[in-house]
Design a protein around this motif. Structure first.
Motif, mmCIF file in Angstrom:
data_model
loop_
_atom_site.group_PDB
_atom_site.id
_atom_site.type_symbol
_atom_site.label_atom_id
_atom_site.label_comp_id
_atom_site.label_asym_id
_atom_site.label_seq_id
_atom_site.Cartn_x
_atom_site.Cartn_y
_atom_site.Cartn_z
ATOM 1 N N LEU A 4 -2.891 2.242 -4.198
ATOM 2 C CA LEU A 4 -2.507 3.643 -4.149
ATOM 3 C C LEU A 4 -3.642 4.471 -3.541
ATOM 4 N N HIS A 5 -3.325 5.217 -2.495
ATOM 5 C CA HIS A 5 -4.307 6.110 -1.887
ATOM 6 C C HIS A 5 -3.593 7.374 -1.427
ATOM 7 N N SER A 6 -4.310 8.461 -1.413
ATOM 8 C CA SER A 6 -3.730 9.687 -0.889
ATOM 9 C C SER A 6 -3.725 9.638 0.640
ATOM 10 N N ALA A 54 -4.548 12.027 2.417
ATOM 11 C CA ALA A 54 -5.794 12.680 2.808
ATOM 12 C C ALA A 54 -6.934 11.678 2.904
ATOM 13 N N ARG A 55 -7.016 10.760 1.958
ATOM 14 C CA ARG A 55 -8.098 9.773 1.994
ATOM 15 C C ARG A 55 -7.913 8.803 3.157
ATOM 16 N N LEU A 56 -6.693 8.325 3.347
ATOM 17 C CA LEU A 56 -6.444 7.349 4.395
ATOM 18 C C LEU A 56 -6.761 7.898 5.779
ATOM 19 N N LEU A 57 -6.621 9.211 5.955
ATOM 20 C CA LEU A 57 -6.890 9.829 7.249
ATOM 21 C C LEU A 57 -8.245 10.537 7.300
ATOM 22 N N SER A 58 -9.058 10.383 6.267
ATOM 23 C CA SER A 58 -10.360 11.047 6.242
ATOM 24 C C SER A 58 -11.317 10.398 7.233
ATOM 25 N N ASP A 59 -12.298 11.177 7.677
ATOM 26 C CA ASP A 59 -13.265 10.666 8.648
ATOM 27 C C ASP A 59 -14.036 9.470 8.108
ATOM 28 N N VAL A 60 -14.441 9.534 6.838
ATOM 29 C CA VAL A 60 -15.266 8.469 6.284
ATOM 30 C C VAL A 60 -14.501 7.156 6.161
ATOM 31 N N GLU A 61 -13.169 7.223 6.075
ATOM 32 C CA GLU A 61 -12.360 6.011 5.938
ATOM 33 C C GLU A 61 -11.750 5.545 7.257
ATOM 34 N N THR A 62 -12.067 6.200 8.353
ATOM 35 C CA THR A 62 -11.431 5.854 9.629
ATOM 36 C C THR A 62 -11.578 4.385 9.968
ATOM 37 N N HIS A 63 -12.769 3.827 9.738
ATOM 38 C CA HIS A 63 -13.019 2.434 10.106
ATOM 39 C C HIS A 63 -12.985 1.496 8.907
ATOM 40 N N ASP A 64 -12.319 1.921 7.850
ATOM 41 C CA ASP A 64 -12.099 1.038 6.706
ATOM 42 C C ASP A 64 -10.625 1.111 6.309
ATOM 43 N N ASP A 79 -5.986 14.842 -3.397
ATOM 44 C CA ASP A 79 -6.974 14.184 -4.249
ATOM 45 C C ASP A 79 -7.481 12.915 -3.577
ATOM 46 N N TRP A 80 -8.736 12.565 -3.877
ATOM 47 C CA TRP A 80 -9.313 11.338 -3.324
ATOM 48 C C TRP A 80 -8.678 10.110 -3.957
ATOM 49 N N LEU A 139 0.856 -1.169 0.000
ATOM 50 C CA LEU A 139 0.000 0.000 0.000
ATOM 51 C C LEU A 139 0.896 1.224 0.000
ATOM 52 N N VAL A 140 0.629 2.160 -0.912
ATOM 53 C CA VAL A 140 1.407 3.390 -1.031
ATOM 54 C C VAL A 140 0.514 4.568 -0.696
ATOM 55 N N ALA A 141 0.958 5.398 0.250
ATOM 56 C CA ALA A 141 0.265 6.638 0.595
ATOM 57 C C ALA A 141 0.969 7.793 -0.092
ATOM 58 N N LEU A 142 0.210 8.588 -0.828
ATOM 59 C CA LEU A 142 0.763 9.683 -1.620
ATOM 60 C C LEU A 142 0.492 11.030 -0.955
#
Length: 275
Positions: A111-113, A115-125, A79-80, A72-75
């Motif tokens: 690949l995920h940003s 921002a997405r990995l730390l977003s509220d909607v993705e917290t539990h995914d 961007d989403w 998994l790569v965090a960029l």
């Protein structure tokens, strides 16, 4: 009700622990892991924030010549989704590693940003995925910005509560695939694994722990849904050694999958929508 195995994957306070580590990487896979770590900065440049291993290699259960390398790569991006240039870089890196190292059978790079990995909607995914199922390889560990997780209903809903949305896509993929066993085998592998994990997370809050072993997942599920136990056990076996049987795919999308989707929605609700 007797449980098949005692809950595991949690600490003394019932919080999920990280399942992998670099220390668990078997000697046969250390060279490819080192190569991935060294080449990631060249592949993504300043856009690379951090990278992680997940799957059987950091768990220490990989099979030489059979297991793939999962990254998994965090960029560094707001961007989403990752852009085409980033995906092309990931494809090149994956192809290089797969060609060079016979110890692995394929490379998968998510690949995920950041921002997405730390977003509220993705917290539990995705956030939970990083914090509990991913092993830091390079860069700042995003787990430091994420909560400690418990195997509760919220986690169950947000990780696998989207099966009703996935089933129509699965049927379309099956219809579009070549009518050969070779073409169907990857679909059987993917769908088997997804259904077993969904069955497991359906009962995870009652069991109170975590495992990534498909067979163990099936046994945990079997203790709560004995009428469906044989189906999930068979899916677990196919998740490791897939066939290309069309009847298996039809049973997944026509019977087991719809039942799981309905039961999951009844017990845990439906996953929150994503952008």
């Amino acid at each position: 009700m007797c449980e098949t195995v005692p809950p595991k994957g949690v600490d003394s306070q019932g919080r999920l622990t990280r399942e992998g580590s670099l220390e668990r990487v078997q000697p046969a896979f250390r060279a490819v892991v080192a190569a991935a770590r060294d080449r990631l900065p060249h592949a993504f440049g300043e856009r690379l924030h951090s990278a992680y291993l997940y799957g059987s290699i950091p768990r220490g259960t990989a099979r030489v010549g059979r297991s793939d390398l999962d990254l998994l790569v965090a960029l560094r991006a707001e961007d989403w989704e990752a852009g085409e240039a980033d995906r092309a870089a990931a494809d090149r890196l994956g192809a290089e590693l797969d060609d060079e190292f016979a110890e692995i059978d394929g490379v998968g790079i998510l690949l995920h940003s950041r921002a997405r990995l730390l977003s509220d909607v993705e917290t539990h995914d995705l956030g939970w995925f990083v914090a509990c199922l991913c092993t830091p390889l390079t860069g700042e560990d995003l787990a430091a910005h994420l909560p400690r997780y418990r195997p509760d209903g919220l986690l169950a809903r947000e990780t696998n509560g989207d099966l009703p949305l996935l089933l129509p896509r699965w049927r379309a993929r099956i219809a579009a695939a070549d009518d050969t066993e070779e073409a169907r085998r990857p679909l059987v592998r993917f769908m088997s694994r997804h259904l077993v994990r969904t069955g497991f997370t359906l009962v995870m809050p009652r069991w109170g722990g975590w495992t990534s072993d498909l067979r163990e997942m099936a046994e945990v599920f079997a203790a709560y849904y004995p009428a469906r136990a044989d189906q999930l056990r068979a899916a677990a076996a196919l998740g490791y050694e897939p066939s290309g049987d069309r009847a298996v795919l039809d049973s997944y999308t026509g019977d087991l999958g719809p039942w799981l989707a309905e039961e999951y929605a009844r017990v845990h609700g439906v996953k929150a929508p994503r952008p």
